[in-house]
Design an enzyme around this catalytic site. Structure first.
Site, PDB file in Angstrom:
ATOM      1  N   GLU A   1     160.281 -28.518 -39.311  1.00 56.43           N
ATOM      2  CA  GLU A   1     159.553 -29.350 -38.336  1.00 56.43           C
ATOM      3  C   GLU A   1     159.776 -30.832 -38.602  1.00 56.43           C
ATOM      4  O   GLU A   1     159.911 -31.633 -37.667  1.00 56.43           O
ATOM      5  CB  GLU A   1     158.061 -29.019 -38.346  1.00 56.43           C
ATOM      6  CG  GLU A   1     157.719 -27.596 -37.953  1.00 56.43           C
ATOM      7  CD  GLU A   1     158.318 -27.154 -36.639  1.00 56.43           C
ATOM      8  OE1 GLU A   1     158.524 -27.994 -35.738  1.00 56.43           O
ATOM      9  OE2 GLU A   1     158.610 -25.953 -36.517  1.00 56.43           O
TER      10      GLU A   1
ATOM     11  N   LEU B   1     161.953 -23.032 -31.248  1.00 55.55           N
ATOM     12  CA  LEU B   1     161.599 -22.924 -29.827  1.00 55.55           C
ATOM     13  C   LEU B   1     162.518 -23.774 -28.950  1.00 55.55           C
ATOM     14  O   LEU B   1     162.618 -23.527 -27.754  1.00 55.55           O
ATOM     15  CB  LEU B   1     160.140 -23.334 -29.618  1.00 55.55           C
ATOM     16  CG  LEU B   1     159.108 -22.463 -30.353  1.00 55.55           C
ATOM     17  CD1 LEU B   1     157.711 -23.011 -30.128  1.00 55.55           C
ATOM     18  CD2 LEU B   1     159.197 -21.010 -29.915  1.00 55.55           C
TER      19      LEU B   1
HETATM   20 NI    NI Z   1     162.250 -26.175 -34.338  1.00 59.69          NI
END
Ligand code: NI
Length: 177
Positions: A145, A103
């Protein structure tokens, strides 16, 4: 607060090492609000995961989880998890390549190698410790992440500079589904 602004590559906050969540935060409203904001923002953006530095919160907190995801139509469902102060290590030496998006790197995908199997330790929102083994796509999402907590973004880890591009171009030319 709810849905937060997601920082994009180029913003210096994405490149800093996030801090461990301190003991006196566990069970607090402050930590709970951060977790809600991460889930709300992840859902609004159809992300598979989101790390606190992506919403300009410099803490070692991330969330993962998705049902069917239009950004990853071939990916298996991923149970919702909140990982605080995660620590991961590989189990074995096997690496697998896969295409990733982020994102914070909107519209782009790149091919990255990740450990196929990992052992993951973390604390939950009450501070309790957990250990789990993950593999394949789930292990990939957590490794991606967790990199955000160390200021690392997927374009840093491309298998080749050529294995990178805009999602729609890569799809149009058959390189990703
Ligand atoms: Ni990412």
């Amino acid at each position: 607060m709810g849905i937060r602004n997601v920082l994009r590559i180029g913003h210096p906050a994405l490149r800093r090492r996030a801090e461990e969540v301190p003991d006196d935060w566990f069970g607090s409203q402050r930590l709970q609000e951060l977790i809600y904001d991460l889930f709300d923002t992840k859902l609004a953006c159809s992300g598979a995961g989101l790390a606190a530095p992506q919403i300009d919160e410099p803490w070692r907190v991330l969330v993962v989880g998705m049902d069917h995801n239009p950004r990853y139509p071939e990916a298996p469902p991923l149970p919702e998890l909140v990982l605080i102060n995660p620590v991961l290590k590989s189990i074995g030496k096997e690496l697998i390549s896969g295409w990733e998006g982020c994102l914070s790197v909107p519209g782009l995908r790149g091919e990255v190698q990740r450990w196929q199997r990992i052992q993951l330790k973390w604390q939950d929102r009450e501070g309790a410790y957990h250990t789990e083994e993950l593999q394949d796509f789930h292990a990939r999402v957590v490794q991606h992440e967790n990199d955000h907590l160390d200021g690392v973004l997927f374009p840093d880890r491309l298998t080749s500079p050529l294995a990178f591009g805009f999602t729609d171009e890569l799809q149009a030319h058959g390189r990703i589904p």
